[in-house]
Design a protein around this motif. Sequence first.
Motif, PDB file in Angstrom:
ATOM      1  N   ARG A   1      58.163 103.940 119.675  1.00  8.85           N
ATOM      2  CA  ARG A   1      57.682 105.327 119.690  1.00  8.85           C
ATOM      3  C   ARG A   1      57.370 105.819 118.276  1.00  8.85           C
ATOM      4  O   ARG A   1      56.355 106.477 118.055  1.00  8.85           O
ATOM      5  N   ILE A   2      58.234 105.499 117.338  1.00 10.58           N
ATOM      6  CA  ILE A   2      58.013 105.938 115.953  1.00 10.58           C
ATOM      7  C   ILE A   2      56.760 105.292 115.374  1.00 10.58           C
ATOM      8  O   ILE A   2      55.968 105.944 114.680  1.00 10.58           O
ATOM      9  N   LEU A   3      56.558 104.012 115.660  1.00  7.59           N
ATOM     10  CA  LEU A   3      55.353 103.346 115.161  1.00  7.59           C
ATOM     11  C   LEU A   3      54.092 103.974 115.745  1.00  7.59           C
ATOM     12  O   LEU A   3      53.098 104.141 115.040  1.00  7.59           O
TER      13      LEU A   3
ATOM     14  N   TYR B   1      59.155  94.621 113.107  1.00  6.69           N
ATOM     15  CA  TYR B   1      60.305  95.482 113.387  1.00  6.69           C
ATOM     16  C   TYR B   1      61.174  94.877 114.483  1.00  6.69           C
ATOM     17  O   TYR B   1      62.405  94.958 114.428  1.00  6.69           O
TER      18      TYR B   1
ATOM     19  N   GLN C   1      49.685 110.476 123.091  1.00  7.77           N
ATOM     20  CA  GLN C   1      48.982 110.989 121.912  1.00  7.77           C
ATOM     21  C   GLN C   1      47.485 111.096 122.181  1.00  7.77           C
ATOM     22  O   GLN C   1      46.859 112.118 121.853  1.00  7.77           O
TER      23      GLN C   1
ATOM     24  N   ARG D   1      50.653 103.845 113.431  1.00  6.22           N
ATOM     25  CA  ARG D   1      50.661 102.488 112.887  1.00  6.22           C
ATOM     26  C   ARG D   1      49.962 101.557 113.879  1.00  6.22           C
ATOM     27  O   ARG D   1      49.950 101.811 115.085  1.00  6.22           O
TER      28      ARG D   1
ATOM     29  N   TRP E   1      53.887 107.066 116.969  1.00  9.10           N
ATOM     30  CA  TRP E   1      53.828 108.468 116.538  1.00  9.10           C
ATOM     31  C   TRP E   1      53.256 108.605 115.136  1.00  9.10           C
ATOM     32  O   TRP E   1      52.599 109.586 114.818  1.00  9.10           O
ATOM     33  N   THR E   2      53.484 107.599 114.284  1.00 10.57           N
ATOM     34  CA  THR E   2      52.951 107.631 112.921  1.00 10.57           C
ATOM     35  C   THR E   2      51.613 106.903 112.815  1.00 10.57           C
ATOM     36  O   THR E   2      51.171 106.598 111.710  1.00 10.57           O
TER      37      THR E   2
ATOM     38  N   THR F   1      53.861 106.117 124.247  1.00 12.13           N
ATOM     39  CA  THR F   1      53.679 107.167 123.248  1.00 12.13           C
ATOM     40  C   THR F   1      52.226 107.270 122.807  1.00 12.13           C
ATOM     41  O   THR F   1      51.687 108.376 122.670  1.00 12.13           O
TER      42      THR F   1
ATOM     43  N   TYR G   1      55.772 101.939 122.515  1.00 14.20           N
ATOM     44  CA  TYR G   1      54.543 102.149 121.747  1.00 14.20           C
ATOM     45  C   TYR G   1      53.397 102.568 122.660  1.00 14.20           C
ATOM     46  O   TYR G   1      52.685 103.535 122.384  1.00 14.20           O
TER      47      TYR G   1
ATOM     48  N   ALA H   1      62.745 103.299 120.735  1.00 14.99           N
ATOM     49  CA  ALA H   1      62.617 104.309 119.678  1.00 14.99           C
ATOM     50  C   ALA H   1      61.739 103.797 118.539  1.00 14.99           C
ATOM     51  O   ALA H   1      60.908 104.544 118.002  1.00 14.99           O
ATOM     52  N   ALA H   2      61.895 102.539 118.170  1.00 14.76           N
ATOM     53  CA  ALA H   2      61.065 101.967 117.101  1.00 14.76           C
ATOM     54  C   ALA H   2      59.599 101.942 117.514  1.00 14.76           C
ATOM     55  O   ALA H   2      58.710 102.270 116.722  1.00 14.76           O
TER      56      ALA H   2
END
Length: 128
Positions: free
Chosen positions: A33-35, A48, A115, A40, A37-38, A111, A108, A30-31
Motif C-alpha cells: 500500500r505504501i509503495l 521490499y 488511486q 512507486r 500510495w507514493t 491501493t 499494491y 502495508a508495504a
Amino acid sequence: MEGLLYAPSPYEPWSFLAVTVVMGGAAAWAAGRILAWTWRPLWQVVPYAVLLAGVVAFLHYVLFHENTVPLDRVIAAVGAQDGAALVDALRYYAVILLVIILFALAGYIVTRARQMRRQYGFQTDPSK
C-alpha cells in the motif's frame, strides 16, 4: 504437508499461519500500500518483499526455533556448487517469500486501483 511448506516444528502449522500469513502478510500488505500510495513502480515490491521475508524467517527462528534458512547447508551447497542442495536448503525461505510477495502485490494493486479511480474517475464517467 509437513516439511513441504514450512519447517518441521512442534508448533506447526500454527507458527506458519501466525508468523508468515498473519504477521508477514499484514506487513507485506502495508508495504504494498505504501509503495502504491507514493506512486512507486510495481517492480519495487520485490526488493521490499525479499527484505521482509528475511525478517519473517528470523522471527520463525527466534520465536519458534524453526531453522527456515539453514546457513550451514546453504554455505555447504554453495561451496560444493550443488544447485539441488541449495534449492533444498532455501525451500522454506522461498515459500515465505512467495506468501509475502502475494500479499504485497495484492496491497499494491488494490491501493493503485483506488488511486486511479479517485484521481482519474472523470475519464470513466458514463455521463459524458
